[in-house]
Design a protein around this motif. Sequence first.
Motif, PDB file in Angstrom:
ATOM      1  N   ILE A  46       1.055  13.453   1.142  1.00 48.16           N
ATOM      2  CA  ILE A  46       1.590  13.106   2.599  1.00 48.16           C
ATOM      3  C   ILE A  46       1.371  11.638   3.019  1.00 48.16           C
ATOM      4  O   ILE A  46       0.228  11.041   2.472  1.00 48.16           O
ATOM      5  CB  ILE A  46       0.849  13.912   3.660  1.00 48.16           C
ATOM      6  CG1 ILE A  46       1.003  15.422   3.333  1.00 48.16           C
ATOM      7  CG2 ILE A  46       1.050  13.737   5.023  1.00 48.16           C
ATOM      8  CD1 ILE A  46       0.378  16.425   4.162  1.00 48.16           C
ATOM      9  N   GLU A  47       2.328  11.073   3.507  1.00 49.77           N
ATOM     10  CA  GLU A  47       2.554   9.516   3.613  1.00 49.77           C
ATOM     11  C   GLU A  47       1.589   9.301   5.010  1.00 49.77           C
ATOM     12  O   GLU A  47       1.842  10.152   6.016  1.00 49.77           O
ATOM     13  CB  GLU A  47       3.934   9.210   4.147  1.00 49.77           C
ATOM     14  CG  GLU A  47       4.023   7.586   4.424  1.00 49.77           C
ATOM     15  CD  GLU A  47       5.355   7.212   4.736  1.00 49.77           C
ATOM     16  OE1 GLU A  47       5.586   6.009   5.125  1.00 49.77           O
ATOM     17  OE2 GLU A  47       6.308   8.174   4.802  1.00 49.77           O
ATOM     18  N   CYS A  48       0.903   8.437   5.111  1.00 48.94           N
ATOM     19  CA  CYS A  48       0.181   8.030   6.355  1.00 48.94           C
ATOM     20  C   CYS A  48       0.898   7.160   6.807  1.00 48.94           C
ATOM     21  O   CYS A  48       1.155   5.625   6.346  1.00 48.94           O
ATOM     22  CB  CYS A  48      -1.175   7.307   5.896  1.00 48.94           C
ATOM     23  SG  CYS A  48      -2.140   6.841   7.263  1.00 48.94           S
ATOM     24  N   THR A  49       1.695   7.359   8.119  1.00 54.39           N
ATOM     25  CA  THR A  49       2.605   6.655   8.615  1.00 54.39           C
ATOM     26  C   THR A  49       1.833   5.650   9.835  1.00 54.39           C
ATOM     27  O   THR A  49       2.598   4.891  10.701  1.00 54.39           O
ATOM     28  CB  THR A  49       3.634   7.473   9.562  1.00 54.39           C
ATOM     29  OG1 THR A  49       3.128   8.331  10.136  1.00 54.39           O
ATOM     30  CG2 THR A  49       4.710   7.863   8.192  1.00 54.39           C
ATOM     31  N   GLY A  50       0.535   6.024  10.120  1.00 51.68           N
ATOM     32  CA  GLY A  50      -0.089   5.367  11.157  1.00 51.68           C
ATOM     33  C   GLY A  50      -0.042   6.138  12.376  1.00 51.68           C
ATOM     34  O   GLY A  50      -1.168   5.964  13.016  1.00 51.68           O
ATOM     35  N   HIS A  51       0.899   6.625  12.794  1.00 54.13           N
ATOM     36  CA  HIS A  51       0.902   7.558  13.887  1.00 54.13           C
ATOM     37  C   HIS A  51       1.893   8.545  13.773  1.00 54.13           C
ATOM     38  O   HIS A  51       2.984   8.614  12.923  1.00 54.13           O
ATOM     39  CB  HIS A  51       1.554   6.668  15.183  1.00 54.13           C
ATOM     40  CG  HIS A  51       2.779   5.979  14.981  1.00 54.13           C
ATOM     41  ND1 HIS A  51       3.985   6.350  15.227  1.00 54.13           N
ATOM     42  CD2 HIS A  51       2.869   4.631  14.514  1.00 54.13           C
ATOM     43  CE1 HIS A  51       4.870   5.461  14.957  1.00 54.13           C
ATOM     44  NE2 HIS A  51       4.254   4.422  14.510  1.00 54.13           N
ATOM     45  N   CYS A 107      -3.473   7.296  13.234  1.00 54.69           N
ATOM     46  CA  CYS A 107      -4.873   7.416  12.380  1.00 54.69           C
ATOM     47  C   CYS A 107      -5.846   6.381  12.771  1.00 54.69           C
ATOM     48  O   CYS A 107      -5.418   5.294  13.384  1.00 54.69           O
ATOM     49  CB  CYS A 107      -4.204   6.822  10.830  1.00 54.69           C
ATOM     50  SG  CYS A 107      -5.204   7.288   9.638  1.00 54.69           S
ATOM     51  N   TRP A 108      -7.026   6.439  12.363  1.00 54.26           N
ATOM     52  CA  TRP A 108      -8.108   5.603  12.930  1.00 54.26           C
ATOM     53  C   TRP A 108      -7.820   4.144  12.063  1.00 54.26           C
ATOM     54  O   TRP A 108      -8.066   3.218  12.878  1.00 54.26           O
ATOM     55  CB  TRP A 108      -9.563   5.969  12.289  1.00 54.26           C
ATOM     56  CG  TRP A 108      -9.867   6.153  11.066  1.00 54.26           C
ATOM     57  CD1 TRP A 108      -9.487   7.315  10.120  1.00 54.26           C
ATOM     58  CD2 TRP A 108     -10.233   5.061  10.014  1.00 54.26           C
ATOM     59  NE1 TRP A 108      -9.880   6.909   8.763  1.00 54.26           N
ATOM     60  CE2 TRP A 108     -10.524   5.640   8.724  1.00 54.26           C
ATOM     61  CE3 TRP A 108     -10.550   3.752  10.303  1.00 54.26           C
ATOM     62  CZ2 TRP A 108     -10.829   4.849   7.721  1.00 54.26           C
ATOM     63  CZ3 TRP A 108     -11.060   3.080   9.087  1.00 54.26           C
ATOM     64  CH2 TRP A 108     -11.220   3.581   7.965  1.00 54.26           C
ATOM     65  N   ILE A 109      -7.405   4.232  11.013  1.00 59.99           N
ATOM     66  CA  ILE A 109      -7.132   2.707  10.258  1.00 59.99           C
ATOM     67  C   ILE A 109      -5.997   2.131  11.039  1.00 59.99           C
ATOM     68  O   ILE A 109      -5.911   0.748  11.231  1.00 59.99           O
ATOM     69  CB  ILE A 109      -6.579   3.133   8.829  1.00 59.99           C
ATOM     70  CG1 ILE A 109      -7.004   1.679   7.944  1.00 59.99           C
ATOM     71  CG2 ILE A 109      -5.209   3.632   8.643  1.00 59.99           C
ATOM     72  CD1 ILE A 109      -6.962   1.841   6.629  1.00 59.99           C
ATOM     73  N   TYR A 110      -5.132   2.675  11.377  1.00 64.08           N
ATOM     74  CA  TYR A 110      -4.169   2.135  12.422  1.00 64.08           C
ATOM     75  C   TYR A 110      -4.579   1.497  13.464  1.00 64.08           C
ATOM     76  O   TYR A 110      -4.130   0.493  14.138  1.00 64.08           O
ATOM     77  CB  TYR A 110      -2.741   3.149  12.409  1.00 64.08           C
ATOM     78  CG  TYR A 110      -1.664   2.432  13.363  1.00 64.08           C
ATOM     79  CD1 TYR A 110      -0.634   1.793  12.526  1.00 64.08           C
ATOM     80  CD2 TYR A 110      -1.593   2.653  14.672  1.00 64.08           C
ATOM     81  CE1 TYR A 110       0.469   1.306  13.213  1.00 64.08           C
ATOM     82  CE2 TYR A 110      -0.542   2.241  15.412  1.00 64.08           C
ATOM     83  CZ  TYR A 110       0.575   1.231  14.685  1.00 64.08           C
ATOM     84  OH  TYR A 110       1.502   1.061  15.065  1.00 64.08           O
ATOM     85  N   THR A 121      -1.473   4.888   3.304  1.00 62.81           N
ATOM     86  CA  THR A 121      -0.398   4.493   2.273  1.00 62.81           C
ATOM     87  C   THR A 121      -0.493   3.189   1.969  1.00 62.81           C
ATOM     88  O   THR A 121      -0.332   2.762   0.690  1.00 62.81           O
ATOM     89  CB  THR A 121       0.944   5.167   2.880  1.00 62.81           C
ATOM     90  OG1 THR A 121       1.064   6.827   3.007  1.00 62.81           O
ATOM     91  CG2 THR A 121       1.878   4.850   1.852  1.00 62.81           C
ATOM     92  N   ALA A 122      -0.330   2.116   2.903  1.00 65.47           N
ATOM     93  CA  ALA A 122      -0.249   0.561   2.549  1.00 65.47           C
ATOM     94  C   ALA A 122      -1.572   0.359   1.694  1.00 65.47           C
ATOM     95  O   ALA A 122      -1.488  -0.458   0.769  1.00 65.47           O
ATOM     96  CB  ALA A 122      -0.152  -0.201   3.638  1.00 65.47           C
ATOM     97  N   GLN A 123      -2.918   0.959   2.276  1.00 68.61           N
ATOM     98  CA  GLN A 123      -4.112   0.559   1.586  1.00 68.61           C
ATOM     99  C   GLN A 123      -4.019   0.915  -0.013  1.00 68.61           C
ATOM    100  O   GLN A 123      -4.521   0.399  -0.665  1.00 68.61           O
ATOM    101  CB  GLN A 123      -5.075   1.172   2.275  1.00 68.61           C
ATOM    102  CG  GLN A 123      -6.507   0.569   1.809  1.00 68.61           C
ATOM    103  CD  GLN A 123      -7.705   1.539   2.552  1.00 68.61           C
ATOM    104  OE1 GLN A 123      -7.317   2.818   2.664  1.00 68.61           O
ATOM    105  NE2 GLN A 123      -8.774   0.794   3.289  1.00 68.61           N
ATOM    106  N   LEU A 124      -3.340   2.128  -0.048  1.00 62.01           N
ATOM    107  CA  LEU A 124      -3.798   2.755  -1.412  1.00 62.01           C
ATOM    108  C   LEU A 124      -2.560   2.359  -2.379  1.00 62.01           C
ATOM    109  O   LEU A 124      -2.746   2.510  -3.596  1.00 62.01           O
ATOM    110  CB  LEU A 124      -3.919   4.152  -1.305  1.00 62.01           C
ATOM    111  CG  LEU A 124      -5.175   4.618  -0.748  1.00 62.01           C
ATOM    112  CD1 LEU A 124      -4.890   6.244  -0.442  1.00 62.01           C
ATOM    113  CD2 LEU A 124      -6.294   4.338  -1.366  1.00 62.01           C
ATOM    114  N   GLY A 125      -1.343   2.097  -1.638  1.00 64.14           N
ATOM    115  CA  GLY A 125      -0.193   1.531  -2.396  1.00 64.14           C
ATOM    116  C   GLY A 125       0.563   3.161  -2.889  1.00 64.14           C
ATOM    117  O   GLY A 125       1.635   2.837  -3.488  1.00 64.14           O
TER     118      GLY A 125
END
Length: 265
Positions: free
Chosen positions: A87-92, A103-106, A114-118
């Motif tokens: 699943i892609e982490c899209t931030g929201h 997402c808390w990281i967003y 997804t950006a963090q892990l690549g």
Amino acid sequence: TLPEGTPLNGAAVVIDVASGEVLAMVSTPTFTRAQVEQDPDLVFRDPLNNPWANRACNVPYPPGSIIKPLVLVAAVASGKHNLYTPIECTGHLMPGRSDILRCWIYKQYSTTHTAQLGHDLAAPEALAVSCNIYFFTLGQRLGPDGVADWARRFGLGSTAGLHAGPEHPGFVGPLGNAKINPSDAIQMGIGQGPIAWTPLQAADVFATIARGGLRIVPRLERDAPADASDLGLNEESVRQALEGLRRAANESLGTGFDISWDGFR
């Protein structure tokens, strides 16, 4: 950082995974019989500390992110999630709505997992970094009925019957007669919204997952018969849930990696 020796209000429960027996249960602050006799107001009229309340089994709390392993195994067992489809982490969660269901990281760093892990996230990675988008998605897929059904299978909404004072059953869904709606189910995927459990129930849930889905109702009396039921969890989902928890505590990106106590990680 609090000064060393600062008293903290809280509770802890230790359950023997193999037997379901409660090995330890503590609630703090507590009180003595002498305090009840000499200054009962200190015990019964302290609205902040509530020393009379047994926080371990009679005070419900929002689960927060520690509910995520339950949501994972429930979604897989229900056929709502394929472990091999990341699943892609899209931030929201909602396209075009970066102000809600984030997402808390967003929220904190304006990036995504997804950006963090690549790459998009598999289940162990999602648990390790506690990705809200992953579990918002699973809550959405389970829906109101699915989230409520699985929470109750794991023991929410009922008590263990320890015979050690009052127990709170926790709750699943809005108080009163209101029904769980789809937005509630999404929030419940990360342990927020209309859901609460006691520390005893939380320990029960994790013990059940550690047993591979066999729930044994917690008990204090050693000779009490075991009340066991198989929840029918997918074996691989349990393995990945436990691997995610291991990574959360032992790998550098894990949300529990930097927690320390008395100088020891």
